[in-house]
Design an enzyme around this catalytic site. Structure first.
Site, PDB file in Angstrom:
ATOM      1  N   HIS A 130       0.629  -1.203  -0.039  1.00 18.31           N
ATOM      2  CA  HIS A 130      -0.076   0.066  -0.005  1.00 18.31           C
ATOM      3  C   HIS A 130       0.844   1.178  -0.118  1.00 18.31           C
ATOM      4  O   HIS A 130       0.867   2.027  -0.857  1.00 18.31           O
ATOM      5  CB  HIS A 130      -1.002  -0.086   1.130  1.00 18.31           C
ATOM      6  CG  HIS A 130      -1.654   1.363   1.609  1.00 18.31           C
ATOM      7  ND1 HIS A 130      -2.548   1.700   0.617  1.00 18.31           N
ATOM      8  CD2 HIS A 130      -1.536   2.410   2.371  1.00 18.31           C
ATOM      9  CE1 HIS A 130      -2.796   3.010   1.032  1.00 18.31           C
ATOM     10  NE2 HIS A 130      -2.070   3.398   2.144  1.00 18.31           N
ATOM     11  N   ASP A 166       6.849  21.876 -26.365  1.00 20.84           N
ATOM     12  CA  ASP A 166       7.021  20.274 -25.761  1.00 20.84           C
ATOM     13  C   ASP A 166       7.940  20.511 -24.511  1.00 20.84           C
ATOM     14  O   ASP A 166       8.591  21.504 -24.319  1.00 20.84           O
ATOM     15  CB  ASP A 166       6.999  19.445 -26.738  1.00 20.84           C
ATOM     16  CG  ASP A 166       6.769  18.192 -26.438  1.00 20.84           C
ATOM     17  OD1 ASP A 166       6.799  17.360 -25.375  1.00 20.84           O
ATOM     18  OD2 ASP A 166       5.864  17.337 -27.142  1.00 20.84           O
ATOM     19  N   TRP A 172       6.869   0.024   4.143  1.00 20.10           N
ATOM     20  CA  TRP A 172       7.384   0.827   2.794  1.00 20.10           C
ATOM     21  C   TRP A 172       8.675   1.256   3.017  1.00 20.10           C
ATOM     22  O   TRP A 172       9.421   1.840   2.137  1.00 20.10           O
ATOM     23  CB  TRP A 172       6.294   1.871   2.415  1.00 20.10           C
ATOM     24  CG  TRP A 172       6.509   3.226   3.043  1.00 20.10           C
ATOM     25  CD1 TRP A 172       6.013   3.664   4.241  1.00 20.10           C
ATOM     26  CD2 TRP A 172       7.206   4.711   2.652  1.00 20.10           C
ATOM     27  NE1 TRP A 172       6.284   5.042   4.654  1.00 20.10           N
ATOM     28  CE2 TRP A 172       7.247   5.552   3.577  1.00 20.10           C
ATOM     29  CE3 TRP A 172       7.985   4.822   1.456  1.00 20.10           C
ATOM     30  CZ2 TRP A 172       7.827   6.871   3.537  1.00 20.10           C
ATOM     31  CZ3 TRP A 172       8.744   6.025   1.464  1.00 20.10           C
ATOM     32  CH2 TRP A 172       8.741   7.099   2.363  1.00 20.10           C
ATOM     33  N   SER A 179      13.500   6.212 -13.625  1.00 21.23           N
ATOM     34  CA  SER A 179      12.225   7.113 -14.248  1.00 21.23           C
ATOM     35  C   SER A 179      12.120   8.404 -13.821  1.00 21.23           C
ATOM     36  O   SER A 179      12.132   9.179 -14.210  1.00 21.23           O
ATOM     37  CB  SER A 179      11.095   6.067 -14.131  1.00 21.23           C
ATOM     38  OG  SER A 179       9.850   7.088 -14.365  1.00 21.23           O
ATOM     39  N   SER A 180      12.217   8.374 -12.461  1.00 21.37           N
ATOM     40  CA  SER A 180      12.005   9.604 -11.585  1.00 21.37           C
ATOM     41  C   SER A 180      13.179  10.442 -12.125  1.00 21.37           C
ATOM     42  O   SER A 180      13.053  11.777 -12.361  1.00 21.37           O
ATOM     43  CB  SER A 180      12.025   9.405 -10.076  1.00 21.37           C
ATOM     44  OG  SER A 180      11.011   8.702  -9.688  1.00 21.37           O
ATOM     45  N   HIS A 228      13.203  11.741   3.658  1.00 18.97           N
ATOM     46  CA  HIS A 228      12.625  13.226   3.907  1.00 18.97           C
ATOM     47  C   HIS A 228      12.423  14.299   2.769  1.00 18.97           C
ATOM     48  O   HIS A 228      11.309  14.464   2.803  1.00 18.97           O
ATOM     49  CB  HIS A 228      13.131  13.825   5.320  1.00 18.97           C
ATOM     50  CG  HIS A 228      12.209  14.709   5.793  1.00 18.97           C
ATOM     51  ND1 HIS A 228      11.266  14.552   6.483  1.00 18.97           N
ATOM     52  CD2 HIS A 228      11.920  16.084   5.469  1.00 18.97           C
ATOM     53  CE1 HIS A 228      10.264  15.208   6.716  1.00 18.97           C
ATOM     54  NE2 HIS A 228      10.905  16.110   6.049  1.00 18.97           N
ATOM     55  N   GLU A 273      11.867  13.139   0.113  1.00 18.88           N
ATOM     56  CA  GLU A 273      10.906  12.593  -0.890  1.00 18.88           C
ATOM     57  C   GLU A 273       9.648  12.952  -0.459  1.00 18.88           C
ATOM     58  O   GLU A 273       8.833  13.248  -1.299  1.00 18.88           O
ATOM     59  CB  GLU A 273      10.990  10.889  -0.494  1.00 18.88           C
ATOM     60  CG  GLU A 273       9.903  10.233  -0.741  1.00 18.88           C
ATOM     61  CD  GLU A 273       9.627  10.015  -2.303  1.00 18.88           C
ATOM     62  OE1 GLU A 273      10.552  10.540  -3.305  1.00 18.88           O
ATOM     63  OE2 GLU A 273       8.502   9.780  -3.021  1.00 18.88           O
ATOM     64  N   TYR A 303       8.758  15.945   0.624  1.00 21.03           N
ATOM     65  CA  TYR A 303       8.633  17.244   0.025  1.00 21.03           C
ATOM     66  C   TYR A 303       8.476  17.054  -1.229  1.00 21.03           C
ATOM     67  O   TYR A 303       7.876  17.839  -1.934  1.00 21.03           O
ATOM     68  CB  TYR A 303       9.613  18.168   0.469  1.00 21.03           C
ATOM     69  CG  TYR A 303       9.619  18.446   2.173  1.00 21.03           C
ATOM     70  CD1 TYR A 303       8.644  18.881   2.560  1.00 21.03           C
ATOM     71  CD2 TYR A 303      10.741  18.215   2.637  1.00 21.03           C
ATOM     72  CE1 TYR A 303       8.343  18.956   3.824  1.00 21.03           C
ATOM     73  CE2 TYR A 303      10.553  18.471   4.271  1.00 21.03           C
ATOM     74  CZ  TYR A 303       9.550  18.820   4.750  1.00 21.03           C
ATOM     75  OH  TYR A 303       9.024  19.139   5.879  1.00 21.03           O
ATOM     76  N   SER A 361      -1.396  26.966  -5.191  1.00 20.05           N
ATOM     77  CA  SER A 361      -1.089  28.335  -5.589  1.00 20.05           C
ATOM     78  C   SER A 361      -1.733  28.989  -6.725  1.00 20.05           C
ATOM     79  O   SER A 361      -1.463  29.995  -7.049  1.00 20.05           O
ATOM     80  CB  SER A 361       0.477  28.495  -5.586  1.00 20.05           C
ATOM     81  OG  SER A 361       0.975  28.081  -4.344  1.00 20.05           O
ATOM     82  N   HIS A 386      14.884  12.848  12.255  1.00 20.84           N
ATOM     83  CA  HIS A 386      13.740  13.104  12.975  1.00 20.84           C
ATOM     84  C   HIS A 386      12.879  11.983  12.919  1.00 20.84           C
ATOM     85  O   HIS A 386      11.952  11.652  13.801  1.00 20.84           O
ATOM     86  CB  HIS A 386      12.930  14.532  12.709  1.00 20.84           C
ATOM     87  CG  HIS A 386      12.336  14.717  11.591  1.00 20.84           C
ATOM     88  ND1 HIS A 386      12.349  15.833  10.762  1.00 20.84           N
ATOM     89  CD2 HIS A 386      11.676  13.720  10.901  1.00 20.84           C
ATOM     90  CE1 HIS A 386      11.527  15.661   9.746  1.00 20.84           C
ATOM     91  NE2 HIS A 386      11.266  14.439   9.651  1.00 20.84           N
ATOM     92  N   HIS A 387      13.183  11.090  11.742  1.00 21.70           N
ATOM     93  CA  HIS A 387      12.337   9.954  11.783  1.00 21.70           C
ATOM     94  C   HIS A 387      12.717   8.839  12.702  1.00 21.70           C
ATOM     95  O   HIS A 387      12.545   7.634  12.648  1.00 21.70           O
ATOM     96  CB  HIS A 387      12.406   9.551  10.236  1.00 21.70           C
ATOM     97  CG  HIS A 387      11.541  10.431   9.437  1.00 21.70           C
ATOM     98  ND1 HIS A 387      10.362  10.303   9.185  1.00 21.70           N
ATOM     99  CD2 HIS A 387      12.070  11.394   8.724  1.00 21.70           C
ATOM    100  CE1 HIS A 387      10.001  11.143   8.252  1.00 21.70           C
ATOM    101  NE2 HIS A 387      11.048  11.831   8.022  1.00 21.70           N
ATOM    102  N   THR A 404       6.847  26.831   5.978  1.00 24.73           N
ATOM    103  CA  THR A 404       5.518  26.091   5.878  1.00 24.73           C
ATOM    104  C   THR A 404       4.432  27.237   6.206  1.00 24.73           C
ATOM    105  O   THR A 404       3.243  27.466   5.598  1.00 24.73           O
ATOM    106  CB  THR A 404       5.279  24.866   6.403  1.00 24.73           C
ATOM    107  OG1 THR A 404       6.499  24.200   6.190  1.00 24.73           O
ATOM    108  CG2 THR A 404       4.161  24.219   5.914  1.00 24.73           C
ATOM    109  N   LYS A 459       3.720  29.778   3.768  1.00 25.36           N
ATOM    110  CA  LYS A 459       2.787  29.543   2.501  1.00 25.36           C
ATOM    111  C   LYS A 459       1.404  29.490   3.076  1.00 25.36           C
ATOM    112  O   LYS A 459       0.548  30.056   2.378  1.00 25.36           O
ATOM    113  CB  LYS A 459       3.230  28.043   2.438  1.00 25.36           C
ATOM    114  CG  LYS A 459       4.523  28.226   1.342  1.00 25.36           C
ATOM    115  CD  LYS A 459       4.728  26.742   0.785  1.00 25.36           C
ATOM    116  CE  LYS A 459       5.813  26.773  -0.586  1.00 25.36           C
ATOM    117  NZ  LYS A 459       5.027  27.371  -1.596  1.00 25.36           N
ATOM    118  N   ARG A 482       1.493   1.291  14.998  1.00 22.37           N
ATOM    119  CA  ARG A 482       1.263   1.280  13.706  1.00 22.37           C
ATOM    120  C   ARG A 482       1.681  -0.248  13.178  1.00 22.37           C
ATOM    121  O   ARG A 482       2.262  -0.803  13.851  1.00 22.37           O
ATOM    122  CB  ARG A 482       1.854   2.085  12.744  1.00 22.37           C
ATOM    123  CG  ARG A 482       3.385   2.329  12.715  1.00 22.37           C
ATOM    124  CD  ARG A 482       4.006   3.447  12.060  1.00 22.37           C
ATOM    125  NE  ARG A 482       3.911   3.524  10.863  1.00 22.37           N
ATOM    126  CZ  ARG A 482       4.694   4.222   9.927  1.00 22.37           C
ATOM    127  NH1 ARG A 482       5.624   5.024  10.563  1.00 22.37           N
ATOM    128  NH2 ARG A 482       4.617   3.946   8.539  1.00 22.37           N
TER     129      ARG A 482
END
Lengths: 381, 526
Positions: free
Chosen positions: B70, B99, B135, B163-164, B247, B249, B251, B262, B296-297, B322, B325, B444
């Site tokens: 998932h 293009d 994940w 690909s990315s 991390h 990722e 963002y 925006s 921080h993870h 943040t 924004k 979790r």
């Protein structure tokens, strides 16, 4: 269901039951608890206060921001004939809402830092317990300066029948163990936390202790509980199939009760040592082995040795084959399968008994047996 | 010139060999939506099992495969490709380019994705099952203790990283080289800005993830011990490497969503975006900070206290840009002339729920409190508020906003609003109670839970089913629009929309801006 009834009762008699539960001193999550528990340690209370304070600041900011937004949504809508202004810049405002949040963060950082330093203050511990995470159980070893360590495993006590909905679930479903950790009240206890296989995490919310159990490394954490009681937690780091089934129960008792408990455990260990040197009859072995089987093997191999997660014991080629091979599987497990190495989990007396039992139960009539000394020698190689 | 105005080729070869940014954008969007449905199906299985205590539907080992797939499919298969699809469609149209800069590579970036996810999904049918270490696939659970399918998983990660990276290089090259004359950087629409910064993040961190999985491969097959203490390695090293990727990722996922919001909020406020410059600087600051907050993870892995303090302070700092924004969006709405079509509803939903996710993020940043939050449902609630209500809501807003421009047909507004309200209610019912059970002590990634958590889990499951169903309505609305929506031909589909994409005909022709447009300095950035 019994639990349903209890819950209804609890809703109706909430305040009364809170008093009662304070008397029986059983802690753990409340039914439908919505917030962090302040816990029963000074550190836990500081963390709780910090949590509530930050939540409060966030709520105030949120009410402000959403208030302005909803004011716009209600009053500045086109359908009410609102005409758009065209302002789109203000350096002053931008600086204000950069600097003010920064100052708020500075204020938040102060108590956060001091609380963190307290969490990390492992000095002056009065006793040490080595906590080892296994797939999927905990081992507690009380470090004794004279070398007479007391150690035992703490397994989930909830039966498979409750998990698979065959029996009604008890009040402490999934939060109960066969043998809890016991620690004395008002004593600074240091936990040395490590893992045996994968990473686990030892967490008891009421103690505000959570630390990863990492194989090959030892982490430190500590607690000093000021209230006698039973506190419940769970493994917090995904550690494989039964991650959800390795709870933690900490029984905090008076210092007197603790020393009594400890001497009991030491006597138990001495008795085992005594037994190691003895030779048992087949009947004695089978009797002891049956109890060990039910505790350690049944969950995977079935009540009648019919198998399940694990292979069948009844008529098994290993169990009815070479006795040394059978013993080896018991002690070292089968790598790459669910069959764990039990050599470190069962003492030599229990290992000898359960191997003997398996060879002489469920229709396996081998008639042979293993003595504790054989297990000892096998481990020595 | 005549030859250049051909339309698309016919049949399957159109899609297989296309180098057209609109075709490729469309394929990315459909692919990501199908992955969204697949990942959503796994989520439904998870929530069905958690509907009540006890094991009813699946066994724990399979449950772990579901949580793992998932997460992987939603992050790498649904959200990321959906924003790449949006970038393909919109960036050339927004900067006045004909293009993407590297159209053949563009084709390749897309077409390696479907086989990769097919391979990843096929691990479900392999012996030992699919990867089941979450994940975040922490070693050694994902290496020494993993099923053999982990090798296929590693290969998938390599290819989707490729690909990315190709997609990002393309975006960077396009934005840097293909802007119409007069389209200076500080005149670019914010969506283009957020994607430019995102693309740099991707190029920087995807190789780090590739490094992590390569070390896993070595540990699994070639006898190394990068992540095994027994051989002189360190299991925590994996987490440092993973989160150094992981991390930024998150963002990578949320910055393009900021860009979308925006664009849309000013359109329905009929007022220019407030603080354009500060939005750009805030985005860049968030991107910079994302590289120095990864641990921080990992507050509970036993870092030295100095490390904990550094990562705590750095993480708290993210609240500043943040916050800027959020304040800017709210101020854009202030004294506007607001109307509430479906895209705007999703943006307001985004604003409210993302802000809540931001608050819980700030709470999680506080290291001592995190000892109580870490690895509980509180974290699950937090990141679904920012990922689903952040990324997915903004994606829904984007589809409703630009779909009429793309296909020349208007979606059914009533159905769109219904989709929003069902999503909003379902989402909150699913994830708000997870804050409660997390704080109360529910870890979790568990297939079964203590009885005290029953009611909130039941609510959560019901909410998840409602949210899942609302996406079927979304799919129906989109297909109905494309097939039989009310035709629109006004280039400016929305009266308040600003930007070059609203100056070309509706529906957007197959080729646009073959000659660069003139940029009206008065109408710089929307």
């Amino acid at each position: 269901m019994c639990f349903e009834a209890k819950r209804l009762l609890k809703l109706a008699l909430g305040p009364v039951l809170m008093l009662v539960s304070a008397v029986v001193l059983a802690y753990g999550p409340e039914v439908n608890q919505v917030n962090m528990a302040p816990g029963v340690t000074a550190v836990g209370e500081r963390i709780y206060d910090l949590h509530m304070w930050i939540l409060g600041v966030c709520t105030v900011i949120g009410v402000g921001v959403f208030g302005v937004m909803f004011y716009s949504i209600i009053n500045h809508r086109k359908s009410k004939g609102a005409v758009a202004s065209h302002f789109h810049e203000s350096t002053k405002v931008e600086i204000a809402w950069t600097v003010i949040p920064f100052l708020i963060l500075l204020v938040m950082a102060v108590p956060s830092t001091s609380t963190l330093l307290e969490v990390y203050n492992n000095d002056d511990a009065e006793m040490d317990i080595l906590v080892t995470g296994f797939q999927w159980k905990w081992k507690y070893e009380y470090i004794d300066e004279s070398g007479e360590n007391v150690s035992f495993f703490s397994n989930l006590r909830t039966p498979q029948s409750e998990i698979h909905n065959a029996d009604p679930k008890g009040e402490y479903y999934l939060l109960e163990v066969d043998e809890p950790m016991v620690i004395p009240v008002n004593t600074k206890v240091r936990f040395l936390i490590t893992g045996n296989d994968v990473i686990h995490s030892w967490w008891v919310p009421d103690l505000a202790v959570k630390r990863d159990a990492i194989p090959g490394f030892i982490n430190e954490a500590w607690t000093k509980v000021d209230t006698v009681g039973v506190y419940r937690g769970q493994c917090a780091e995904l550690c494989g199939k039964d991650h959800g089934f390795m709870p933690i129960v900490v029984n905090v008792v008076s210092k007197e009760d603790y020393s009594q408990w400890l001497s009991g455990k030491q006597a138990e260990a001495a008795a085992i040592k005594e037994l190691m040197a003895q030779t048992f009859t087949l009947d004695q072995q089978v009797e002891r082995g049956k109890a060990v089987y039910e505790r350690s093997c049944l969950a995977c191999h079935g009540a009648n040795g019919e198998g399940g997660v694990g292979k069948a014991i009844a008529g098994s080629a290993i169990v009815t084959g070479d006795i040394n091979k059978h013993l080896d599987v018991g002690i070292n497990g089968v790598p790459g399968t669910a069959m764990q190495a039990f050599g470190g989990q069962l003492n030599d007396v229990d290992m000898a008994a359960v191997i003997t039992y398996q060879r002489n139960a469920f229709g396996n009539n081998m008639g042979d047996m293993v003595q504790p000394i054989d297990v000892y020698n096998h481990k020595k190689g | 010139m005549g030859d250049h105005h051909h339309g698309p080729a016919k049949g399957l070869s159109r899609w297989l060999f296309t180098t057209n940014h609109k075709d490729i954008g469309t394929m990315y969007l459909w692919f990501s939506f199908s992955m969204f449905m697949l990942g959503g199906t796994f989520a439904m299985i998870i929530r069905a099992e958690l509907f009540q205590p006890g094991l009813q539907l699946v066994e724990p080992a399979f449950f772990n495969q579901m949580t793992t797939l998932h997460g992987l499919i939603m992050v790498f298969g649904a959200i990321m490709p959906s924003f790449v699809g949006l970038a393909n469609w919109l960036i050339p149209m927004m900067i006045g380019a004909p293009d993407m800069a590297l159209p053949r590579m563009n084709n390749w970036s897309f077409w390696i994705l479907p086989p990769t996810f097919l391979l990843l999904a096929s691990t479900l049918f392999m012996e030992g099952g699919a990867p089941a270490a979450g994940w975040t696939f922490y070693a050694p659970l994902s290496t020494t203790y993993a099923a053999p399918s982990v090798t296929f998983f590693i290969f998938s990660v390599h290819v989707l990283g490729l690909s990315s990276i190709m997609g990002s290089i393309n975006i960077i090259a396009t934005v840097m080289n293909m802007r119409a004359p007069g389209m200076t950087y500080m005149k670019m629409p914010l969506f283009v800005w957020t994607w430019l910064i995102t693309a740099f993040l991707l190029v920087a961190v995807m190789p780090v993830l590739a490094g992590a999985v390569t070390m896993m491969l070595m540990d699994v097959h070639f006898g190394t011990s990068f992540f095994s203490a027994a051989g002189g390695g360190d299991p925590v090293l994996f987490q440092h490497v993973f989160w150094f990727f992981g991390h930024p990722e998150v963002y990578i996922i949320i910055l393009p969503a900021f860009g979308v919001v925006s664009q849309i909020i000013p359109a329905f406020s009929r007022k220019p975006l407030f603080g354009y410059d500060s939005m750009v600087y805030a985005t860049a600051s968030i991107a910079f900070l994302s590289f120095i907050v990864w641990a921080h993870h990992m507050y509970t892995v036993g870092m030295p206290v100095a490390g904990e303090l550094f990562f705590m302070y750095a993480t708290m700092l993210i609240a500043v840009p943040t916050g800027v924004k959020v304040f800017n969006w709210v101020t854009t709405m202030w004294r506007g002339s607001l109307s509430f079509e479906t895209p705007m509803l999703f943006c307001i939903g985004f604003l409210v729920l993302f802000t809540i996710g931001g608050f819980t993020g700030l709470m999680l940043a506080i290291a001592p409190s995190d000892f109580q939050y870490h690895d509980t449902y509180f974290v699950v609630a937090h990141f679904h508020y920012v990922m689903v209500a952040g990324a997915v809501f903004s994606m829904s807003a984007a589809i409703y906003f630009w779909l009429p421009k793309w296909c020349g047909r208007m979606y059914n507004e009533t159905m769109g609003k219904t989709h929003f309200w069902i999503s909003f209610i379902g989402f909150n019912l699913a994830f708000f109670p997870q804050h409660f059970v997390g704080l109360a002590g529910m870890p979790r990634r568990i297939p079964d839970y203590a009885l005290q958590f029953t009611d909130f889990n039941m609510m959560s499951s019901i909410g998840a089913f409602i949210y899942g169903l609302s996406q079927v309505l979304f799919l129906y609305n989109v297909i109905a629009t494309i097939v039989a929506g009310k035709p629109v031909s006004d280039p400016k589909v929305w009266d308040g929309a600003e930007g070059l994409e609203w100056t070309i005909p509706t529906p957007a022709p197959y080729h646009t801006f073959e000659t660069p447009p003139k940029i009206d300095p008065a109408h710089a950035h929307s």
